[in-house]
Design a protein around this motif. Structure first.
Motif, PDB file in Angstrom:
ATOM      1  N   MET A 296       0.988  -1.210   0.061  1.00  0.00           N
ATOM      2  CA  MET A 296      -0.067   0.027   0.029  1.00  0.00           C
ATOM      3  C   MET A 296       0.971   1.225   0.011  1.00  0.00           C
ATOM      4  SD  MET A 296      -3.484  -0.101   2.169  1.00  0.00           S
ATOM      5  CE  MET A 296      -3.783   1.638   2.837  1.00  0.00           C
ATOM      6  N   LYS A 297       2.034   1.223   0.255  1.00  0.00           N
ATOM      7  CA  LYS A 297       2.844   2.146   0.326  1.00  0.00           C
ATOM      8  C   LYS A 297       3.122   2.744  -1.170  1.00  0.00           C
ATOM      9  CE  LYS A 297       5.405   0.404   4.304  1.00  0.00           C
ATOM     10  NZ  LYS A 297       6.763  -0.181   4.735  1.00  0.00           N
TER      11      LYS A 297
ATOM     12  N   TYR B 202      -3.797   9.624   3.328  1.00  0.00           N
ATOM     13  CA  TYR B 202      -4.510   8.588   3.807  1.00  0.00           C
ATOM     14  C   TYR B 202      -3.723   7.563   3.539  1.00  0.00           C
ATOM     15  CZ  TYR B 202      -8.108   4.989   4.577  1.00  0.00           C
ATOM     16  OH  TYR B 202      -8.668   3.917   4.944  1.00  0.00           O
TER      17      TYR B 202
ATOM     18  N   THR C 236      -1.992   4.981   6.375  1.00  0.00           N
ATOM     19  CA  THR C 236      -2.593   3.723   6.544  1.00  0.00           C
ATOM     20  C   THR C 236      -1.811   2.652   6.343  1.00  0.00           C
ATOM     21  OG1 THR C 236      -4.803   4.576   5.978  1.00  0.00           O
ATOM     22  CG2 THR C 236      -4.601   2.098   6.047  1.00  0.00           C
ATOM     23  N   ALA C 237      -0.893   2.804   5.302  1.00  0.00           N
ATOM     24  CA  ALA C 237       0.358   1.772   5.077  1.00  0.00           C
ATOM     25  C   ALA C 237       1.155   1.626   6.277  1.00  0.00           C
ATOM     26  CB  ALA C 237       0.967   2.399   3.791  1.00  0.00           C
ATOM     27  N   ARG C 238       1.436   2.509   7.128  1.00  0.00           N
ATOM     28  CA  ARG C 238       2.151   2.408   8.310  1.00  0.00           C
ATOM     29  C   ARG C 238       1.534   1.605   9.279  1.00  0.00           C
ATOM     30  NH1 ARG C 238       3.358   8.339   9.933  1.00  0.00           N
ATOM     31  NH2 ARG C 238       1.962   8.919   8.224  1.00  0.00           N
ATOM     32  N   ARG C 239       0.420   1.649   9.290  1.00  0.00           N
ATOM     33  CA  ARG C 239      -0.276   0.687  10.412  1.00  0.00           C
ATOM     34  C   ARG C 239      -1.028  -0.713  10.023  1.00  0.00           C
ATOM     35  NH1 ARG C 239      -4.882   3.852  12.718  1.00  0.00           N
ATOM     36  NH2 ARG C 239      -5.418   4.542  10.656  1.00  0.00           N
ATOM     37  N   VAL C 240      -0.766  -1.153   8.833  1.00  0.00           N
ATOM     38  CA  VAL C 240      -1.135  -2.364   8.339  1.00  0.00           C
ATOM     39  C   VAL C 240       0.427  -3.354   8.110  1.00  0.00           C
ATOM     40  CG1 VAL C 240      -3.195  -1.585   7.518  1.00  0.00           C
ATOM     41  CG2 VAL C 240      -1.351  -1.738   6.180  1.00  0.00           C
ATOM     42  N   ASP C 241       0.190  -4.626   7.926  1.00  0.00           N
ATOM     43  CA  ASP C 241       1.150  -5.425   7.433  1.00  0.00           C
ATOM     44  C   ASP C 241       1.465  -4.935   6.076  1.00  0.00           C
ATOM     45  OD1 ASP C 241       1.232  -6.538  10.024  1.00  0.00           O
ATOM     46  OD2 ASP C 241      -0.369  -8.197   9.560  1.00  0.00           O
TER      47      ASP C 241
ATOM     48  N   ALA D 135       1.901  -5.619   2.291  1.00  0.00           N
ATOM     49  CA  ALA D 135       1.266  -6.615   1.248  1.00  0.00           C
ATOM     50  C   ALA D 135       2.369  -7.066   0.264  1.00  0.00           C
ATOM     51  CB  ALA D 135       0.026  -5.825   0.469  1.00  0.00           C
TER      52      ALA D 135
ATOM     53  N   ASP E 231       4.131  -4.657  -1.905  1.00  0.00           N
ATOM     54  CA  ASP E 231       4.973  -3.812  -1.469  1.00  0.00           C
ATOM     55  C   ASP E 231       6.508  -4.500  -1.317  1.00  0.00           C
ATOM     56  OD1 ASP E 231       3.684  -1.669  -0.534  1.00  0.00           O
ATOM     57  OD2 ASP E 231       2.824  -2.845   1.202  1.00  0.00           O
TER      58      ASP E 231
ATOM     59  N   GLU F  49      -0.577 -12.580  -3.861  1.00  0.00           N
ATOM     60  CA  GLU F  49      -1.736 -11.778  -3.179  1.00  0.00           C
ATOM     61  C   GLU F  49      -3.117 -12.342  -3.675  1.00  0.00           C
ATOM     62  OE1 GLU F  49      -2.958  -8.717  -1.027  1.00  0.00           O
ATOM     63  OE2 GLU F  49      -0.837  -9.159  -1.398  1.00  0.00           O
TER      64      GLU F  49
END
Length: 132
Positions: free
Chosen positions: A1-2, A48, A52-57, A59, A62, A71
């Motif tokens: 997501m980064k 956003y 958000t990418a900092r708080r989720v595992d 993927a 990435d 995926e």
């Protein structure tokens, strides 16, 4: 997501530069305002996604060494032999034709849409596909 966050942030930088150049060159307020609003939307989405990418595992997207299959997963369930979407499409087409030719076509399209919608919702509650 980064990567999506970075893409939108770079897109917002580009849109901001184009808004400044367009506003200075054309002196046209409507287009300049639209470009500045597009900049605002891009920066909000980019922030956003980056936040958000900092708080989720992380993927698979990435990882630079990831494969497409990493995926992959179950997409969902789709009815294999359903005629209800055809009914909804015919009813929807008649409804949109009602806007063009006359609202009286809605009297014919509404029952077709309702039958298709009712049939699609309750498709697995009756007949051979009934669940126990």
């Amino acid at each position: 997501m980064k990567i999506q966050g970075k893409m939108f942030i770079w897109l917002s930088v580009f849109v901001l530069a184009m808004a400044i150049v367009y506003g200075w060159w054309s002196k046209e307020p409507a287009g300049t305002t639209a470009l500045f609003l597009a900049f605002g939307l891009c920066i909000m989405i980019g922030y956003y996604l980056a936040f958000t990418a900092r708080r989720v595992d992380a993927a698979a997207q990435d990882d630079k060494e990831a494969e497409v299959a990493d995926e992959a997963g179950e997409v969902g369930f789709f009815s294999p032999h359903s005629w209800q979407p055809l009914s909804l499409a015919v009813g929807g087409a008649l409804a949109f034709l009602g806007v063009v030719f006359g609202w009286w076509l809605l009297y014919f399209s509404t029952p077709i849409i309702l039958i298709g919608l009712f049939g699609w919702v309750f498709e697995y509650y009756r007949g051979e596909n009934q669940t126990q």
